[in-house]
Design a protein around this motif. Structure first.
Motif, PDB file in Angstrom:
ATOM      1  N   HIS A   1       0.823   4.089  -3.085  1.00 43.10           N
ATOM      2  CA  HIS A   1      -0.024   5.364  -2.889  1.00 43.10           C
ATOM      3  C   HIS A   1       0.714   6.345  -2.335  1.00 43.10           C
ATOM      4  CE1 HIS A   1      -3.184   2.351  -2.921  1.00 43.10           C
ATOM      5  NE2 HIS A   1      -3.923   3.087  -3.716  1.00 43.10           N
TER       6      HIS A   1
ATOM      7  N   SER B   1      -6.875   8.345   0.381  1.00 46.51           N
ATOM      8  CA  SER B   1      -8.289   8.531  -0.188  1.00 46.51           C
ATOM      9  C   SER B   1      -8.577   9.895  -0.224  1.00 46.51           C
ATOM     10  CB  SER B   1      -9.489   7.746   0.472  1.00 46.51           C
ATOM     11  OG  SER B   1      -9.567   8.233   1.770  1.00 46.51           O
TER      12      SER B   1
ATOM     13  N   ARG C   1     -16.634   2.742   4.326  1.00 50.74           N
ATOM     14  CA  ARG C   1     -15.542   2.412   3.334  1.00 50.74           C
ATOM     15  C   ARG C   1     -14.592   1.480   4.195  1.00 50.74           C
ATOM     16  NH1 ARG C   1     -14.999   7.938   1.587  1.00 50.74           N
ATOM     17  NH2 ARG C   1     -16.586   8.521   2.804  1.00 50.74           N
ATOM     18  N   VAL C   2     -14.383   1.807   5.639  1.00 51.28           N
ATOM     19  CA  VAL C   2     -13.486   1.241   6.321  1.00 51.28           C
ATOM     20  C   VAL C   2     -14.127  -0.343   6.836  1.00 51.28           C
ATOM     21  CG1 VAL C   2     -12.102   1.376   8.541  1.00 51.28           C
ATOM     22  CG2 VAL C   2     -12.814   3.306   7.357  1.00 51.28           C
TER      23      VAL C   2
ATOM     24  N   LYS D   1      -5.148   4.397   4.404  1.00 50.40           N
ATOM     25  CA  LYS D   1      -5.989   4.567   3.426  1.00 50.40           C
ATOM     26  C   LYS D   1      -6.820   6.010   3.497  1.00 50.40           C
ATOM     27  CE  LYS D   1      -6.572  -0.423   2.986  1.00 50.40           C
ATOM     28  NZ  LYS D   1      -7.326  -1.758   3.460  1.00 50.40           N
ATOM     29  N   TYR D   2      -7.061   6.251   4.877  1.00 49.07           N
ATOM     30  CA  TYR D   2      -7.623   7.658   5.205  1.00 49.07           C
ATOM     31  C   TYR D   2      -6.964   8.594   4.401  1.00 49.07           C
ATOM     32  CZ  TYR D   2      -8.541  11.624   8.266  1.00 49.07           C
ATOM     33  OH  TYR D   2      -9.122  12.914   8.657  1.00 49.07           O
TER      34      TYR D   2
ATOM     35  N   TYR E   1       0.895  -1.031   0.030  1.00 43.86           N
ATOM     36  CA  TYR E   1      -0.136  -0.095  -0.011  1.00 43.86           C
ATOM     37  C   TYR E   1       0.902   1.212   0.058  1.00 43.86           C
ATOM     38  CZ  TYR E   1      -4.371   2.667   0.480  1.00 43.86           C
ATOM     39  OH  TYR E   1      -5.437   3.582   0.112  1.00 43.86           O
TER      40      TYR E   1
END
Length: 93
Positions: free
Chosen positions: A18, A75, A91-92, A71-72, A14
């Motif tokens: 990202h 996104s 979404r979590v 991820k927070y 990840y």
């Protein structure tokens, strides 16, 4: 965090997909540490492409929580809600 979070294949994948991860040796790079007010280790900083601050996370974060934080930020949910709100969102889960 080195042994737990940064060794997890899901986190490594990840991060590399990202983010542009950068590790700083604060003993050798004192000016950078001072610029970002690093007072304790570990400290994770998240920056915009122009170098402006998104947030920093001082201290140890377990691998599960660190992935949620990644991820927070990836996104861009930090622009519209708090981390706490994000964690309650569908979404979590």
């Amino acid at each position: 965090m080195e042994a737990e979070s940064f060794s997890q294949p899901e986190i490594i994948k990840y991060l590399n997909s990202h983010f542009i991860p950068v590790r700083i040796d604060v003993d050798k790079e004192r000016k950078i540490a001072s610029t970002y007010f690093v007072r304790s280790l570990p400290t994770s900083w998240f920056l915009e492409p122009d170098g402006s601050k998104i947030t920093n996370i001082p201290g140890y974060v377990n691998s599960e929580m660190f992935l949620v934080i990644l991820k927070y930020i990836a996104s861009e949910s930090f622009k519209t809600m708090t981390l706490k709100e994000y964690m309650k969102s569908p979404r979590v889960n």
